[in-house]
Design an enzyme around this catalytic site. Structure first.
Site, mmCIF file in Angstrom:
data_model
loop_
_atom_site.group_PDB
_atom_site.id
_atom_site.type_symbol
_atom_site.label_atom_id
_atom_site.label_comp_id
_atom_site.label_asym_id
_atom_site.label_seq_id
_atom_site.Cartn_x
_atom_site.Cartn_y
_atom_site.Cartn_z
ATOM 1 N N HIS A 1 0.835 -1.203 0.000
ATOM 2 C CA HIS A 1 0.000 0.000 0.000
ATOM 3 C C HIS A 1 0.873 1.258 0.000
ATOM 4 C CE1 HIS A 1 -2.758 -3.012 1.943
ATOM 5 N NE2 HIS A 1 -3.576 -2.508 1.049
ATOM 6 N N SER B 1 -2.228 -8.455 3.419
ATOM 7 C CA SER B 1 -2.797 -8.330 4.761
ATOM 8 C C SER B 1 -3.000 -9.698 5.399
ATOM 9 C CB SER B 1 -4.126 -7.581 4.694
ATOM 10 O OG SER B 1 -3.946 -6.293 4.149
#
Length: 252
Positions: free
Chosen positions: A36, A185
């Site tokens: 990210h 994640s």
């Protein structure tokens, strides 16, 4: 970094910005990592302002347990955004986003039925619908997506082109850990022993062997292979290590 918890506040602010300013946008579901950060940095280098969003989108989870257990790490996420060039962050709630109760959906009937779409029914409807809603709210000049979710990237590019949306979709290379495992994640949910197996998955998957041979080697490690397929000059995989599902792809 300015944080907007209310969509009406964001809309008023967005409308006040000069149309001459470029906005880069990188939407997220939180639980952020180095992948990210790379999107935020790419945007901040190429635009006047960078916008992100934090919203765990319920409509893209075909398994309710996955949605329930998705890590919520808002404070850490906001800190990572601040450190990597994000100027504005939107934190909407579900009622604001889905005022229609998800009655209106974006659906793609070709690529969206393959690979991830085949194994996760309804997933891409949820993805495309939330991305469309966020695009309409942010009105970005450019939007940034990682190549780890390459099928998603292709679908978003296709949606923007098909619906004549004046947004440039930018793809950013997959960020990997030292072992070669793609940043995700979901990696945070792996136990130490599962992490070792996941590292082996990354190494085996990138070998110059047939998909069938790779599948056989992975299964010998106790990995459940959902699919390994080649599409448009790339190799794609989805596997399960315990109950943790990992995906990856690379250019052949």
């Amino acid at each position: 970094m300015q944080i907007f918890h209310n969509l009406n506040e964001w809309i008023r602010f967005r409308n006040s910005l000069s149309p001459d300013l470029s906005l880069g946008f990188a939407p997220t579901m939180g639980n952020l990592h180095a992948g990210h950060a790379s999107l935020f940095l790419a945007s901040s280098k190429e635009n006047h302002y960078t916008v992100s969003s934090l919203f765990v989108n319920p409509t893209q989870f075909n398994n309710p347990d996955d949605y329930k257990h998705y890590p919520r790490t808002v404070d850490a996420d906001l800190e990572l955004m601040t450190q990597n060039g994000v100027d504005f962050c939107i934190l909407p709630n579900e009622n604001e986003i889905y005022t229609d109760g998800y009655a209106y959906q974006v659906q793609e009937n070709r690529l969206g039925q393959l690979m991830e779409g085949k194994h996760r029914p309804g997933h891409f409807n949820g993805v495309l619908t939330i991305v469309m809603k966020l695009f309409n709210l942010v009105k970005p000049t450019c939007a940034y997506f990682g190549e780890k979710d390459y099928q998603q990237l292709l679908l978003i590019q296709g949606m923007v082109k098909a619906l004549f949306m004046d947004i440039e979709i930018k793809s950013c290379p997959t960020v990997r850990e030292k072992s070669g495992l793609a940043c995700s994640s979901r990696n945070n949910r792996l136990t130490p022993s599962q992490r070792e197996i996941a590292d082996e998955f990354a190494k085996i998957f990138h070998q110059n062997k047939s998909s069938a041979m790779i599948s056989k080697e992975l299964e010998a490690l106790g990995i459940t292979v959902e699919y390994i397929e080649e599409f448009q000059g790339r190799r794609f995989a989805a596997v399960k290590i315990g109950d943790i599902r990992l995906i990856d792809n690379y250019l052949l």
